[in-house]
Motif scaffolding. Structure first.
Motif, PDB file in Angstrom:
ATOM      1  N   ARG A   1      -7.045   1.951   0.392  1.00  0.00           N
ATOM      2  CA  ARG A   1      -7.470   3.309   0.035  1.00  0.00           C
ATOM      3  C   ARG A   1      -8.991   3.355  -0.085  1.00  0.00           C
ATOM      4  NH1 ARG A   1      -2.708   2.236  -2.112  1.00  0.00           N
ATOM      5  NH2 ARG A   1      -1.089   3.816  -2.232  1.00  0.00           N
TER       6      ARG A   1
ATOM      7  N   PRO B   1     -15.249   5.941   4.476  1.00  0.00           N
ATOM      8  CA  PRO B   1     -13.838   5.566   4.370  1.00  0.00           C
ATOM      9  C   PRO B   1     -13.673   4.046   4.517  1.00  0.00           C
ATOM     10  CG  PRO B   1     -14.266   6.450   6.546  1.00  0.00           C
ATOM     11  CD  PRO B   1     -15.547   6.550   5.768  1.00  0.00           C
TER      12      PRO B   1
ATOM     13  N   ASN C   1      -8.037   5.186   6.536  1.00  0.00           N
ATOM     14  CA  ASN C   1      -7.928   6.540   7.077  1.00  0.00           C
ATOM     15  C   ASN C   1      -7.310   7.490   6.056  1.00  0.00           C
ATOM     16  OD1 ASN C   1      -8.343   8.352   9.257  1.00  0.00           O
ATOM     17  ND2 ASN C   1      -6.159   8.314   9.689  1.00  0.00           N
ATOM     18  N   THR C   2      -7.506   7.232   4.778  1.00  0.00           N
ATOM     19  CA  THR C   2      -6.878   8.074   3.753  1.00  0.00           C
ATOM     20  C   THR C   2      -7.342   9.526   3.817  1.00  0.00           C
ATOM     21  OG1 THR C   2      -8.539   7.285   2.178  1.00  0.00           O
ATOM     22  CG2 THR C   2      -6.392   6.219   2.117  1.00  0.00           C
ATOM     23  N   ASP C   3      -8.519   9.763   4.357  1.00  0.00           N
ATOM     24  CA  ASP C   3      -9.010  11.140   4.469  1.00  0.00           C
ATOM     25  C   ASP C   3      -8.628  11.791   5.803  1.00  0.00           C
ATOM     26  OD1 ASP C   3     -10.679   9.791   6.216  1.00  0.00           O
ATOM     27  OD2 ASP C   3     -12.544  10.548   5.349  1.00  0.00           O
ATOM     28  N   GLY C   4      -7.991  11.047   6.695  1.00  0.00           N
ATOM     29  CA  GLY C   4      -7.550  11.588   7.976  1.00  0.00           C
ATOM     30  C   GLY C   4      -8.665  11.776   8.992  1.00  0.00           C
ATOM     31  N   HIS C   5      -9.780  11.066   8.835  1.00  0.00           N
ATOM     32  CA  HIS C   5     -10.901  11.244   9.762  1.00  0.00           C
ATOM     33  C   HIS C   5     -10.597  10.747  11.178  1.00  0.00           C
ATOM     34  CE1 HIS C   5     -11.668   7.058   8.607  1.00  0.00           C
ATOM     35  NE2 HIS C   5     -12.414   6.960   9.699  1.00  0.00           N
TER      36      HIS C   5
ATOM     37  N   GLN D   1      -8.041  11.258  13.805  1.00  0.00           N
ATOM     38  CA  GLN D   1      -6.916  12.125  14.120  1.00  0.00           C
ATOM     39  C   GLN D   1      -5.845  11.373  14.896  1.00  0.00           C
ATOM     40  OE1 GLN D   1      -8.333  15.673  16.051  1.00  0.00           O
ATOM     41  NE2 GLN D   1      -9.553  16.274  14.293  1.00  0.00           N
TER      42      GLN D   1
ATOM     43  N   ARG E   1      -2.366   8.406   7.763  1.00  0.00           N
ATOM     44  CA  ARG E   1      -3.351   8.293   6.678  1.00  0.00           C
ATOM     45  C   ARG E   1      -3.232   7.002   5.892  1.00  0.00           C
ATOM     46  NH1 ARG E   1      -5.921  13.325   4.492  1.00  0.00           N
ATOM     47  NH2 ARG E   1      -5.847  14.746   6.241  1.00  0.00           N
ATOM     48  N   ASP E   2      -2.095   6.306   6.010  1.00  0.00           N
ATOM     49  CA  ASP E   2      -1.961   5.032   5.290  1.00  0.00           C
ATOM     50  C   ASP E   2      -2.462   3.845   6.112  1.00  0.00           C
ATOM     51  OD1 ASP E   2       0.198   5.132   7.093  1.00  0.00           O
ATOM     52  OD2 ASP E   2       1.508   4.006   5.748  1.00  0.00           O
TER      53      ASP E   2
END
Length: 77
Positions: A30, A39, A47-51, A53, A57-58
């Motif tokens: 995280r 991140p 990739n918890t913030d989804g940057h 695509q 996210r995990d």
């Protein structure tokens, strides 16, 4: 590397034995609250913030020399 990735995917366990503390694996997967601008956590990109695509996210990963990389996606395990 595959076994190391599987151990991280399983929260630090290898063959029912806790090899790496689960809290440590949770923290490295995280974003670090101490660096909100990147991140990144404990030498791993996250990739918890989804940057990134299209990537769960995990997901978290570590790149290395010579083009080597270790990608861990617990939700796909």
């Amino acid at each position: 590397m595959l076994r190391f990735g599987a151990m991280l995917r399983d929260g630090g366990k290898w063959q029912e034995r806790q090899v790496v503390p689960a809290d440590y694996v949770r923290h490295l997967s995280r974003s670090s609250p101490y660096n909100p601008h990147s991140p990144y956590s404990l030498q791993f990109d996250v990739n918890t913030d989804g940057h990134v695509q299209g990537v769960p996210r995990d997901a978290f990963w570590k790149s290395g020399s010579g083009g080597h990389a270790l990608y861990v996606v617990p939700s796909m395990g």
